[in-house]
Design an enzyme around this catalytic site. Structure first.
Site, PDB file in Angstrom:
ATOM      1  N   SER A 241       0.836  -1.218   0.000  1.00  0.00           N
ATOM      2  CA  SER A 241       0.000   0.000   0.000  1.00  0.00           C
ATOM      3  C   SER A 241       0.865   1.261   0.000  1.00  0.00           C
ATOM      4  O   SER A 241       0.572   2.227  -0.712  1.00  0.00           O
ATOM      5  CB  SER A 241      -0.960   0.008   1.185  1.00  0.00           C
ATOM      6  OG  SER A 241      -0.291  -0.267   2.393  1.00  0.00           O
ATOM      7  N   HIS A 271      -2.323  -8.810   1.946  1.00  0.00           N
ATOM      8  CA  HIS A 271      -1.949  -7.556   2.633  1.00  0.00           C
ATOM      9  C   HIS A 271      -3.078  -7.223   3.631  1.00  0.00           C
ATOM     10  O   HIS A 271      -3.386  -8.033   4.500  1.00  0.00           O
ATOM     11  CB  HIS A 271      -1.712  -6.482   1.559  1.00  0.00           C
ATOM     12  CG  HIS A 271      -1.057  -5.221   2.024  1.00  0.00           C
ATOM     13  ND1 HIS A 271      -0.437  -5.097   3.240  1.00  0.00           N
ATOM     14  CD2 HIS A 271      -0.920  -3.997   1.424  1.00  0.00           C
ATOM     15  CE1 HIS A 271       0.057  -3.864   3.368  1.00  0.00           C
ATOM     16  NE2 HIS A 271      -0.242  -3.177   2.277  1.00  0.00           N
ATOM     17  N   HIS A 318       5.402 -12.828   7.349  1.00  0.00           N
ATOM     18  CA  HIS A 318       5.663 -11.444   6.936  1.00  0.00           C
ATOM     19  C   HIS A 318       6.839 -11.413   5.974  1.00  0.00           C
ATOM     20  O   HIS A 318       7.751 -12.237   6.088  1.00  0.00           O
ATOM     21  CB  HIS A 318       5.962 -10.540   8.140  1.00  0.00           C
ATOM     22  CG  HIS A 318       5.756  -9.097   7.836  1.00  0.00           C
ATOM     23  ND1 HIS A 318       6.750  -8.310   7.329  1.00  0.00           N
ATOM     24  CD2 HIS A 318       4.652  -8.322   7.924  1.00  0.00           C
ATOM     25  CE1 HIS A 318       6.262  -7.092   7.128  1.00  0.00           C
ATOM     26  NE2 HIS A 318       4.993  -7.068   7.482  1.00  0.00           N
ATOM     27  N   ARG A 327       3.100  -4.880  16.570  1.00  0.00           N
ATOM     28  CA  ARG A 327       1.725  -4.368  16.431  1.00  0.00           C
ATOM     29  C   ARG A 327       0.740  -5.437  16.912  1.00  0.00           C
ATOM     30  O   ARG A 327      -0.318  -5.135  17.448  1.00  0.00           O
ATOM     31  CB  ARG A 327       1.441  -3.990  14.969  1.00  0.00           C
ATOM     32  CG  ARG A 327       2.376  -2.915  14.428  1.00  0.00           C
ATOM     33  CD  ARG A 327       2.202  -2.706  12.935  1.00  0.00           C
ATOM     34  NE  ARG A 327       2.491  -3.927  12.182  1.00  0.00           N
ATOM     35  CZ  ARG A 327       2.303  -4.073  10.876  1.00  0.00           C
ATOM     36  NH1 ARG A 327       1.828  -3.056  10.168  1.00  0.00           N
ATOM     37  NH2 ARG A 327       2.594  -5.205  10.271  1.00  0.00           N
ATOM     38  N   ASP A 373      -2.403  -8.425  11.573  1.00  0.00           N
ATOM     39  CA  ASP A 373      -3.782  -8.763  11.232  1.00  0.00           C
ATOM     40  C   ASP A 373      -4.355  -9.912  12.054  1.00  0.00           C
ATOM     41  O   ASP A 373      -5.563 -10.145  12.042  1.00  0.00           O
ATOM     42  CB  ASP A 373      -3.869  -9.121   9.738  1.00  0.00           C
ATOM     43  CG  ASP A 373      -3.520  -7.929   8.867  1.00  0.00           C
ATOM     44  OD1 ASP A 373      -4.022  -6.837   9.173  1.00  0.00           O
ATOM     45  OD2 ASP A 373      -2.742  -8.079   7.924  1.00  0.00           O
TER      46      ASP A 373
HETATM   47  N1  CMX Z   1       0.555 -19.625   5.785  1.00  0.00           N
HETATM   48  C1  CMX Z   1       0.964 -20.527   4.879  1.00  0.00           C
HETATM   49  N2  CMX Z   1       2.012 -20.358   4.054  1.00  0.00           N
HETATM   50  C2  CMX Z   1       2.718 -19.232   4.202  1.00  0.00           C
HETATM   51  C3  CMX Z   1       2.406 -18.266   5.159  1.00  0.00           C
HETATM   52  C4  CMX Z   1       1.256 -18.481   5.964  1.00  0.00           C
HETATM   53  N3  CMX Z   1       0.823 -17.592   6.848  1.00  0.00           N
HETATM   54  N4  CMX Z   1       3.305 -17.258   5.066  1.00  0.00           N
HETATM   55  C5  CMX Z   1       4.150 -17.579   4.075  1.00  0.00           C
HETATM   56  N5  CMX Z   1       3.788 -18.785   3.552  1.00  0.00           N
HETATM   57  C6  CMX Z   1       4.384 -19.449   2.396  1.00  0.00           C
HETATM   58  C7  CMX Z   1       4.261 -18.538   1.176  1.00  0.00           C
HETATM   59  O1  CMX Z   1       2.949 -18.640   0.593  1.00  0.00           O
HETATM   60  C8  CMX Z   1       5.354 -19.067   0.300  1.00  0.00           C
HETATM   61  O2  CMX Z   1       4.886 -20.265  -0.307  1.00  0.00           O
HETATM   62  P1  CMX Z   1       5.273 -20.633  -1.828  1.00  0.00           P
HETATM   63  O3  CMX Z   1       6.766 -20.794  -1.814  1.00  0.00           O
HETATM   64  O4  CMX Z   1       4.509 -21.883  -2.083  1.00  0.00           O
HETATM   65  O5  CMX Z   1       4.832 -19.466  -2.658  1.00  0.00           O
HETATM   66  C9  CMX Z   1       6.430 -19.451   1.306  1.00  0.00           C
HETATM   67  O6  CMX Z   1       5.763 -19.604   2.569  1.00  0.00           O
HETATM   68  C10 CMX Z   1       7.521 -18.397   1.452  1.00  0.00           C
HETATM   69  O7  CMX Z   1       6.905 -17.140   1.747  1.00  0.00           O
HETATM   70  P2  CMX Z   1       7.659 -16.050   2.638  1.00  0.00           P
HETATM   71  O8  CMX Z   1       8.896 -15.661   1.911  1.00  0.00           O
HETATM   72  O9  CMX Z   1       7.793 -16.515   4.028  1.00  0.00           O
HETATM   73  O10 CMX Z   1       6.597 -14.876   2.667  1.00  0.00           O
HETATM   74  P3  CMX Z   1       6.357 -13.760   1.566  1.00  0.00           P
HETATM   75  O11 CMX Z   1       7.307 -12.645   1.830  1.00  0.00           O
HETATM   76  O12 CMX Z   1       6.339 -14.312   0.194  1.00  0.00           O
HETATM   77  O13 CMX Z   1       4.855 -13.299   1.905  1.00  0.00           O
HETATM   78  C11 CMX Z   1       3.061 -12.757   3.334  1.00  0.00           C
HETATM   79  C12 CMX Z   1       4.553 -12.580   3.072  1.00  0.00           C
HETATM   80  C13 CMX Z   1       2.641 -11.830   4.464  1.00  0.00           C
HETATM   81  C14 CMX Z   1       2.284 -12.358   2.064  1.00  0.00           C
HETATM   82  C15 CMX Z   1       2.796 -14.233   3.714  1.00  0.00           C
HETATM   83  O14 CMX Z   1       3.452 -14.543   4.925  1.00  0.00           O
HETATM   84  C16 CMX Z   1       1.327 -14.557   3.824  1.00  0.00           C
HETATM   85  O15 CMX Z   1       0.685 -14.874   2.803  1.00  0.00           O
HETATM   86  N6  CMX Z   1       0.735 -14.500   5.068  1.00  0.00           N
HETATM   87  C17 CMX Z   1      -0.679 -14.715   5.249  1.00  0.00           C
HETATM   88  C18 CMX Z   1      -1.469 -13.496   4.817  1.00  0.00           C
HETATM   89  C19 CMX Z   1      -1.250 -12.348   5.797  1.00  0.00           C
HETATM   90  O16 CMX Z   1      -1.361 -12.505   6.998  1.00  0.00           O
HETATM   91  N7  CMX Z   1      -0.995 -11.170   5.237  1.00  0.00           N
HETATM   92  C20 CMX Z   1      -0.895  -9.923   6.041  1.00  0.00           C
HETATM   93  C21 CMX Z   1       0.534  -9.420   6.199  1.00  0.00           C
HETATM   94  C22 CMX Z   1       0.555  -8.104   6.950  1.00  0.00           C
HETATM   95  C23 CMX Z   1      -0.094  -7.052   6.135  1.00  0.00           C
HETATM   96  O17 CMX Z   1       0.470  -6.625   5.129  1.00  0.00           O
HETATM   97  O18 CMX Z   1      -1.215  -6.656   6.460  1.00  0.00           O
END
Ligand code: CMX
Length: 437
Positions: A241, A271, A318, A327, A373
């Site tokens: 964002s 996000h 994250h 947070r 979140d």
């Molecule tokens: N549950 C399951 N799998 C997860 C995970 C979770 N909470 N967090 C990461 N992973 C997975 C990713 O999907 C990725 O899988 P692939 O290799 O199959 O694509 C792998 O672990 C590696 O990801 P990462 O490098 O640890 O995380 P990213 O930097 O790519 O993504 C984020 C970060 C936040 C998008 C991810 O942790 C996620 O999807 N979390 C759940 C959604 C969430 O809570 N989002 C809110 C974040 C805060 C915000 O911005 O508001």
């Protein structure tokens, strides 16, 4: 002229030579290298943005202007009898880096009140949107609809646009938007979920107090709002964002276009939408359990089922953080104080105990710990705000504070239009040595 704008001008004038010197004398010094994984996978960790408003340490979490969350909350002036600071004082702090006195914070409170009135055309627009429209789409549309009022756009069109003054017009737009958006958010809520029984603004109250009033939710929801908006405000420039807002503003697009775009990025489930996803997921767990409190074993099974069905566990993981998000911790402390026996809070706490080990065992997520979140929806639910489709709008009101402070400084320091370079897959293969030129 306001104290805040005067102070900001002083800060900008003091800061400009630092940026100029870095660019002129040290522009060729390297800050890092880029790998193929970074070029393909979302530029994670690439150091290519500059902001002085907040800094995110992977282990410690966010610092606003050098202060941790508890330090920030302790330092800023608070309304009498309240636990959380004036959001208006926090805006002063983010913009200038100075903790305002109570009088300085109250001056901003009064300035926001003067600019609070929301135009009728925004209400008309919102009323005319299809009833299935997501609150985030309504929120983003409301912001961009006000673009015709942009002081920055008028200044650009005036024919005497000067890069050195541009920040002043961005600041005016940012102030106008911030003064109005809590009311816009509350209008969306009341229109969509409370039979259009709109509550008009109360001009005696500060931003947090008025938001609670317009939502129709009694105290201590005003303090929840103050806490929530401050916690969600800023998380460096690289999150989706903030980065979207910065990118749009870098084209000399005004704050209305830029923020509206930033909110669209916030609306994604990876996000800001994750806060609604957490609640939806938790309610699903409760539904499956038929009202019986799950054991940790039950909860583990739900977590594994979610992962095995190809979904992420919302509220965990994250891109930058490698520890529990402070947070999250702040909101957890609030829950322990105000709703320790709430059933949903207990579920969330159970998730905190079971999810990290499971994510570690699964071996994919780099950070198994909860993010902002995971906890936020539970607090809203407790205070009667159960329409979880609305939760990301709350995040958006907070995020606006951070991104608007950033684009005001972007203009002050004359940051260039963003334009990173793309490569083709073939070029990457050549760099990797897989293919010869
Ligand atoms: N549950 C399951 N799998 C997860 C995970 C979770 N909470 N967090 C990461 N992973 C997975 C990713 O999907 C990725 O899988 P692939 O290799 O199959 O694509 C792998 O672990 C590696 O990801 P990462 O490098 O640890 O995380 P990213 O930097 O790519 O993504 C984020 C970060 C936040 C998008 C991810 O942790 C996620 O999807 N979390 C759940 C959604 C969430 O809570 N989002 C809110 C974040 C805060 C915000 O911005 O508001």
């Amino acid at each position: 002229m306001s104290t805040l704008k005067d102070r900001l001008r002083e800060k900008i004038e003091a800061h400009r030579p630092r940026t100029t010197r870095l660019l002129k004398e040290y522009g060729d010094v390297k800050v890092g290298e880029v790998t193929i994984a970074q070029a393909i996978n979302g530029m994670r960790g690439v150091k290519a943005l500059t902001t002085d408003i907040s800094y995110l340490d992977p282990n410690e979490g966010i610092r606003f202007r050098g202060k941790t969350i508890p330090e920030t909350m302790a330092a800023l002036p608070k309304p009498p009898g309240k636990d959380y600071p004036y959001v208006e004082g926090f805006w002063f702090f983010l913009l200038t880096g100075d903790v305002p006195t109570e009088a300085e914070a109250l001056e901003v409170v009064e300035e926001f009140k003067k600019r609070r009135k929301m135009p009728q055309y925004v209400i008309d627009l919102l009323r005319n949107m299809p009833c299935g429209t997501h609150p985030m789409a309504m929120f983003s549309a409301a912001i961009v609809a006000m673009q015709q009022e942009s002081e920055f756009a008028k200044y650009y069109d005036s024919g005497h646009f000067n890069k050195m003054d541009a920040w002043e017009y961005m600041y005016e737009d940012a102030t106008n938007i911030l003064a109005r958006i809590p009311s816009i958010a509350a209008y969306i809520y009341r229109m969509k979920f409370k039979s259009d029984l709109i509550i008009h603004p109360n001009y005696d109250l500060d931003m947090g107090g008025n938001f609670a009033y317009q939502m129709g939710i009694p105290e201590p929801y005003d303090d929840v709002a103050r806490m929530y908006f401050i916690l969600h405000s800023d998380h460096e420039s690289g999150n989706a964002s903030a980065h979207t807002t910065h990118l749009i503003a870098s084209t000399l697009s005004d704050a209305y276009y830029a923020l509206s775009g930033g909110l669209n990025a916030l609306a994604g489930p990876l996000h800001g939408l994750a806060n609604q996803e957490v609640l939806k997921w938790l309610l699903g767990v409760m539904d499956k359990m038929g009202g019986v409190e799950p054991t940790e074993e039950d909860m583990k099974k739900f977590v594994w089922d979610t992962l095995n069905s190809g979904n992420v566990i919302p509220g965990f993981g994250h891109a930058v953080l490698r520890k529990t998000d402070p947070r999250y911790q702040s909101q957890r402390e609030f829950c322990l104080k105000h709703l320790p026996n709430d059933r949903l809070f207990k579920y969330v706490d159970m998730l905190y105990r079971v999810v990290p080990d499971i994510l570690v065992e699964q071996g994919k997520a780099k950070n198994p710990w909860p993010n902002v979140d995971a906890q936020s929806g539970v607090i809203q639910w407790f205070y009667g705000l159960r329409e979880y489709d609305f939760y990301t709008v709350l995040f958006g009101v907070g995020r606006a504070i951070g991104v608007l402070a950033n684009i005001t400084w972007d203009r002050a320091l004359g940051y260039a239009i963003e334009r990173p370079k793309s490569l083709t897959t073939e070029m990457l293969e050549e760099i990797a040595g897989i293919k010869k030129k």
